[in-house]
Design a protein around this motif. Structure first.
Motif, PDB file in Angstrom:
ATOM      1  N   ASP A  35       0.475  -1.305  -0.240  1.00  0.00           N
ATOM      2  CA  ASP A  35      -0.284   0.029   0.057  1.00  0.00           C
ATOM      3  C   ASP A  35       0.840   0.979  -0.175  1.00  0.00           C
ATOM      4  O   ASP A  35       0.376   2.183   0.148  1.00  0.00           O
ATOM      5  N   ASN A  36       2.027   1.233  -0.275  1.00  0.00           N
ATOM      6  CA  ASN A  36       2.871   2.572   0.213  1.00  0.00           C
ATOM      7  C   ASN A  36       4.066   2.571  -0.917  1.00  0.00           C
ATOM      8  O   ASN A  36       4.853   1.565  -1.008  1.00  0.00           O
ATOM      9  N   ALA A  37       4.461   3.628  -1.781  1.00  0.00           N
ATOM     10  CA  ALA A  37       5.956   3.055  -2.948  1.00  0.00           C
ATOM     11  C   ALA A  37       6.827   2.722  -1.995  1.00  0.00           C
ATOM     12  O   ALA A  37       7.857   2.397  -2.762  1.00  0.00           O
ATOM     13  N   ALA A  38       7.064   2.544  -0.905  1.00  0.00           N
ATOM     14  CA  ALA A  38       8.872   2.181   0.474  1.00  0.00           C
ATOM     15  C   ALA A  38       8.746   1.129   0.112  1.00  0.00           C
ATOM     16  O   ALA A  38       9.468   0.854  -0.338  1.00  0.00           O
ATOM     17  N   ARG A  39       7.681   0.712   0.100  1.00  0.00           N
ATOM     18  CA  ARG A  39       7.236  -1.078   0.184  1.00  0.00           C
ATOM     19  C   ARG A  39       7.491  -1.569  -0.758  1.00  0.00           C
ATOM     20  O   ARG A  39       8.371  -2.710  -1.133  1.00  0.00           O
ATOM     21  N   ALA A  40       6.456  -1.199  -1.809  1.00  0.00           N
ATOM     22  CA  ALA A  40       7.295  -1.225  -2.886  1.00  0.00           C
ATOM     23  C   ALA A  40       8.653  -1.350  -3.516  1.00  0.00           C
ATOM     24  O   ALA A  40       8.791  -2.303  -4.162  1.00  0.00           O
ATOM     25  N   LEU A  41       8.959  -0.050  -3.476  1.00  0.00           N
ATOM     26  CA  LEU A  41      10.816  -0.392  -3.910  1.00  0.00           C
ATOM     27  C   LEU A  41      11.291  -1.217  -3.443  1.00  0.00           C
ATOM     28  O   LEU A  41      12.523  -1.924  -3.676  1.00  0.00           O
ATOM     29  N   GLU A  42      10.937  -1.870  -2.152  1.00  0.00           N
ATOM     30  CA  GLU A  42      11.643  -2.721  -1.298  1.00  0.00           C
ATOM     31  C   GLU A  42      11.482  -4.282  -1.989  1.00  0.00           C
ATOM     32  O   GLU A  42      12.782  -5.043  -1.934  1.00  0.00           O
ATOM     33  N   LEU A  43      10.498  -4.199  -2.215  1.00  0.00           N
ATOM     34  CA  LEU A  43       9.756  -5.606  -2.769  1.00  0.00           C
ATOM     35  C   LEU A  43      10.736  -6.110  -3.913  1.00  0.00           C
ATOM     36  O   LEU A  43      10.887  -7.216  -4.093  1.00  0.00           O
ATOM     37  N   ALA A  44      10.589  -4.833  -5.033  1.00  0.00           N
ATOM     38  CA  ALA A  44      11.270  -4.676  -6.025  1.00  0.00           C
ATOM     39  C   ALA A  44      12.651  -4.935  -6.139  1.00  0.00           C
ATOM     40  O   ALA A  44      12.922  -5.258  -6.876  1.00  0.00           O
ATOM     41  N   LEU A  45      12.802  -4.727  -5.321  1.00  0.00           N
ATOM     42  CA  LEU A  45      14.663  -4.609  -5.252  1.00  0.00           C
ATOM     43  C   LEU A  45      15.309  -6.453  -5.054  1.00  0.00           C
ATOM     44  O   LEU A  45      16.102  -6.711  -4.574  1.00  0.00           O
ATOM     45  N   SER A  46      13.783  -6.803  -4.003  1.00  0.00           N
ATOM     46  CA  SER A  46      13.980  -7.956  -3.451  1.00  0.00           C
ATOM     47  C   SER A  46      14.361  -9.487  -3.657  1.00  0.00           C
ATOM     48  O   SER A  46      14.757 -10.674  -3.971  1.00  0.00           O
ATOM     49  N   GLN A  47      13.013  -9.208  -4.566  1.00  0.00           N
ATOM     50  CA  GLN A  47      12.678 -10.550  -5.993  1.00  0.00           C
ATOM     51  C   GLN A  47      12.034 -10.302  -7.052  1.00  0.00           C
ATOM     52  O   GLN A  47      12.022  -8.719  -7.400  1.00  0.00           O
ATOM     53  N   PRO A  48      12.259 -11.049  -8.041  1.00  0.00           N
ATOM     54  CA  PRO A  48      11.446 -10.155  -9.291  1.00  0.00           C
ATOM     55  C   PRO A  48      10.357 -10.318  -9.134  1.00  0.00           C
ATOM     56  O   PRO A  48       9.816 -11.409  -9.272  1.00  0.00           O
ATOM     57  N   PHE A  49       9.788  -9.757 -10.212  1.00  0.00           N
ATOM     58  CA  PHE A  49       8.845  -9.470 -10.863  1.00  0.00           C
ATOM     59  C   PHE A  49       8.348  -9.461 -12.346  1.00  0.00           C
ATOM     60  O   PHE A  49       9.479  -8.917 -13.690  1.00  0.00           O
ATOM     61  N   ASP A  50       7.488  -9.996 -12.700  1.00  0.00           N
ATOM     62  CA  ASP A  50       7.152  -9.785 -14.308  1.00  0.00           C
ATOM     63  C   ASP A  50       6.360  -8.501 -14.630  1.00  0.00           C
ATOM     64  O   ASP A  50       6.383  -7.543 -16.165  1.00  0.00           O
ATOM     65  N   LEU A  51       5.518  -7.825 -14.139  1.00  0.00           N
ATOM     66  CA  LEU A  51       5.053  -6.613 -14.306  1.00  0.00           C
ATOM     67  C   LEU A  51       5.106  -5.985 -13.208  1.00  0.00           C
ATOM     68  O   LEU A  51       4.714  -6.406 -11.492  1.00  0.00           O
ATOM     69  N   ILE A  52       4.558  -4.083 -13.009  1.00  0.00           N
ATOM     70  CA  ILE A  52       4.708  -3.354 -11.613  1.00  0.00           C
ATOM     71  C   ILE A  52       3.235  -2.445 -11.867  1.00  0.00           C
ATOM     72  O   ILE A  52       3.364  -2.271 -13.113  1.00  0.00           O
ATOM     73  N   LEU A  53       2.174  -2.801 -11.360  1.00  0.00           N
ATOM     74  CA  LEU A  53       0.963  -1.744 -11.710  1.00  0.00           C
ATOM     75  C   LEU A  53       0.725  -1.185 -10.279  1.00  0.00           C
ATOM     76  O   LEU A  53       0.728  -1.634  -9.005  1.00  0.00           O
ATOM     77  N   SER A  54       1.001   0.600 -10.554  1.00  0.00           N
ATOM     78  CA  SER A  54       1.272   1.191  -9.691  1.00  0.00           C
ATOM     79  C   SER A  54       0.096   2.890  -9.604  1.00  0.00           C
ATOM     80  O   SER A  54       0.246   2.731 -10.799  1.00  0.00           O
ATOM     81  N   ASP A  55      -0.333   2.139  -8.571  1.00  0.00           N
ATOM     82  CA  ASP A  55      -1.517   4.118  -8.408  1.00  0.00           C
ATOM     83  C   ASP A  55      -0.251   5.075  -8.285  1.00  0.00           C
ATOM     84  O   ASP A  55       0.617   4.542  -8.372  1.00  0.00           O
ATOM     85  N   VAL A  56      -0.933   6.276  -8.999  1.00  0.00           N
ATOM     86  CA  VAL A  56       0.046   7.642  -9.020  1.00  0.00           C
ATOM     87  C   VAL A  56      -0.422   8.399  -7.662  1.00  0.00           C
ATOM     88  O   VAL A  56       0.672   8.330  -7.186  1.00  0.00           O
ATOM     89  N   VAL A  57      -1.660   8.385  -7.190  1.00  0.00           N
ATOM     90  CA  VAL A  57      -1.347   9.323  -5.943  1.00  0.00           C
ATOM     91  C   VAL A  57      -1.599   8.892  -5.176  1.00  0.00           C
ATOM     92  O   VAL A  57      -2.280   7.250  -4.672  1.00  0.00           O
ATOM     93  N   MET A  58      -0.891   8.890  -4.306  1.00  0.00           N
ATOM     94  CA  MET A  58      -0.647   8.003  -2.639  1.00  0.00           C
ATOM     95  C   MET A  58       0.363   8.992  -1.828  1.00  0.00           C
ATOM     96  O   MET A  58       1.200   9.601  -2.025  1.00  0.00           O
ATOM     97  N   PRO A  59      -0.088   8.957  -0.247  1.00  0.00           N
ATOM     98  CA  PRO A  59       0.187   9.791   0.596  1.00  0.00           C
ATOM     99  C   PRO A  59       1.733   9.361   0.599  1.00  0.00           C
ATOM    100  O   PRO A  59       2.520   8.237   0.477  1.00  0.00           O
ATOM    101  N   ARG A  60       2.907  10.125   1.155  1.00  0.00           N
ATOM    102  CA  ARG A  60       3.899  10.469   0.867  1.00  0.00           C
ATOM    103  C   ARG A  60       4.649  10.342  -0.139  1.00  0.00           C
ATOM    104  O   ARG A  60       5.163  11.047   0.022  1.00  0.00           O
ATOM    105  N   ARG A  61       5.147   9.387  -0.609  1.00  0.00           N
ATOM    106  CA  ARG A  61       5.311   9.172  -2.269  1.00  0.00           C
ATOM    107  C   ARG A  61       4.780   8.644  -3.091  1.00  0.00           C
ATOM    108  O   ARG A  61       3.583   7.492  -2.669  1.00  0.00           O
ATOM    109  N   ASP A  62       4.265   9.537  -3.705  1.00  0.00           N
ATOM    110  CA  ASP A  62       3.400   9.207  -4.852  1.00  0.00           C
ATOM    111  C   ASP A  62       4.211   7.911  -5.636  1.00  0.00           C
ATOM    112  O   ASP A  62       5.321   7.651  -5.911  1.00  0.00           O
ATOM    113  N   GLY A  63       2.851   7.691  -7.039  1.00  0.00           N
ATOM    114  CA  GLY A  63       3.586   6.418  -7.428  1.00  0.00           C
ATOM    115  C   GLY A  63       4.796   6.703  -9.130  1.00  0.00           C
ATOM    116  O   GLY A  63       5.493   6.667  -9.493  1.00  0.00           O
ATOM    117  N   LEU A  64       4.746   8.304  -9.360  1.00  0.00           N
ATOM    118  CA  LEU A  64       5.497   8.665  -9.890  1.00  0.00           C
ATOM    119  C   LEU A  64       7.209   9.129  -9.895  1.00  0.00           C
ATOM    120  O   LEU A  64       8.025   8.185 -10.470  1.00  0.00           O
TER     121      LEU A  64
END
Length: 461
Positions: A35-64
């Motif tokens: 549910d947040n950009a910081a955790r998403a970055l952590e997950l993407a760096l720790s394991q490979p994904f075939d696709l990332i689907l992200s909302d733009v408007v999120m609190p603290r750090r947005d999708g862009l």
């Protein structure tokens, strides 16, 4: 949906996460949510994904900003952005930052699934095109004789399994080609095929090459590096010349094979990988085990199904097909008019011992085509090949050193002596780099540098 994919969904709305993950799982994909950009970055760096689907408007750090972070960190997974407050400027900015597509909320499930499928197809096509470009001009597995038919039967039998294969064979017999054939006939054929020559990487760098490293984890680590294991996720990793792997690295490789996890240097936590490992060597691993130079437990992990490749001198019946293949390949690559080989020329080629095996044959065919006019005849072949048995590297080194006369400058004499000495030691230790370095009192990495300075090609010895 064609193939199962691992998708990371990033959105601060719990209902959106639940509905999207359910939709993906219903069609067979694996969905990971956060549910947040910081955790998403952590997950993407720790394991490979075939696709990332992200909302733009999120609190603290947005999708862009998350998209910028992903690209700067070297995450290669395609990113699709979505927003309920979409406007043209936002879509343009997302595209410029590297987003593959931009979707407006509320999302249509059918449209979303089509978009994801298209994104996965594009990624697969890019991977296939990259593999094809890498393979242009390389050899293909060509045979017709009974000996190679038996080898091919073994390949067909083991290819579809997940069993680890060890390919034995002299230098130049086509071990990488067999490994690639195993990959292409396996269930991992749509995944990457990644190679590493264990003898060609200095001992101090091989861990980084295999497992990767984080930026700043050691002197010279200017940016994050993804190792061969992660690059080969859901595909095949081919470790050539496994017998030359340093003993310290053998223990770390064994752990990865047992646990299915790698840890980048400086990362502090492991990353799961799904990789089939195929190894090859020109050396006798059992003898190395008995000599204490190769771990017995690793030996039993990698030598599950051994395949022995015959040298070219034992499969002379394949030589006409190989000559025809290489002649056609070289002519196409250079835009030359095809030139035939006479029957006598082929017979002369079959009489030669081919110490460099198929690799040497390919080079000789190209040399003959460079000199030929209307036909490659037996005289041209006899001029291109040694008149007697092949000269060893040690003999070649001695002849080279003996050619230095009293008129030769000192620096040139020293270089010739060094080259002759290194070649002789490589021959004496059967081209084993580590043992040669030890005999010369050099570090392994220093021997590589010295060979580069002296014009010695370790790959083609």
């Amino acid at each position: 949906m064609s193939a199962k994919a691992k998708i990371l969904i990033v959105d601060d709305d719990a209902n959106t996460l639940a509905s999207l993950s359910r939709a993906f799982r219903l069609v067979g994909h694996e969905a990971i949510v956060c549910d947040n950009a910081a955790r998403a970055l952590e997950l993407a760096l720790s394991q490979p994904f075939d696709l990332i689907l992200s909302d733009v408007v999120m609190p603290r750090r947005d999708g862009l900003l998350l998209l910028e972070d992903l690209k700067s960190a070297g995450v290669s997974a395609p990113v699709v952005m979505m927003s309920g407050q979409a406007h043209i400027e936002m879509a343009i900015r997302a595209t410029r930052l590297g987003a593959l597509d931009f979707l407006e909320k509320p999302l249509s499930t059918d449209k979303l699934l089509v978009t994801v499928e298209n994104a996965l197809k594009i990624t697969r096509l890019e991977t296939e095109n990259r593999d094809l470009r890498n393979r242009v001009g390389k050899h293909t597995l060509v045979f017709g004789g009974e000996m190679m038919r038996r080898v091919m039967a073994q390949i067909e039998r083991v290819a579809a399994s997940e069993s680890r294969v060890c390919i034995y064979g002299e230098t130049g017999t086509g071990k990488e080609l067999v490994a690639r054939t195993l990959h292409e006939k396996s269930q991992r054929c749509n995944g990457p095929f990644v190679t590493l020559n264990c003898a060609a990487v200095p001992a101090e760098l091989i861990e980084s090459e295999l497992f990767g490293h984080e930026k700043g984890s050691f002197t010279g680590a200017a940016q994050r590096h993804i190792g061969k294991f992660e690059q080969a996720h859901r595909g095949t990793l081919f470790l050539d010349e496994i017998g030359d792997m340093p003993t310290a690295m053998q223990a770390k490789l064994l752990r990865v094979l047992e646990e299915g996890e790698v840890e980048r240097i400086g990362a502090g936590k492991p990353t799961s990988v799904d990789v089939r490992v195929i190894v090859a060597t020109h050396r006798n691993l059992e003898e190395l085990v008995d000599a204490g130079a190769f771990r017995r437990d690793l030996y039993h992990r990698v030598v599950v199904f051994p395949v022995q490749l015959p040298p070219l001198r034992q499969r002379r019946e394949d030589l006409p097909l190989l000559v025809e293949h290489f002649a056609r390949q070289v002519s196409v690559q250079n835009g030359w008019k095809p030139v035939p080989f006479s029957t006598a020329a082929i017979e002369a080629l079959q009489e030669y011992a081919w110490p460099g095996n198929i690799r040497e044959l390919r080079n000789v065919v190209e040399r003959l085509l460079l000199l030929a006019d209307s036909e490659v005849d037996v005289d041209a072949v006899r001029m291109a090949l040694p008149a007697s048995r092949p000269v060893t590297k040690g003999q070649e080194a001695g002849m080279e050193a003996a050619s230095i006369t009293g008129e030769t400058p000192l620096a040139q004499r020293v270089t010739a002596f060094e080259r002759a000495t290194v070649l002789a030691e490589l021959e004496r230790h059967h081209r084993h780099v580590t043992q040669t370095a030890k005999a010369l009192g050099l570090e392994r990495s220093h021997l590589y540098k010295k060979c580069q300075q002296l014009g010695i090609d370790l790959q083609n010895l």
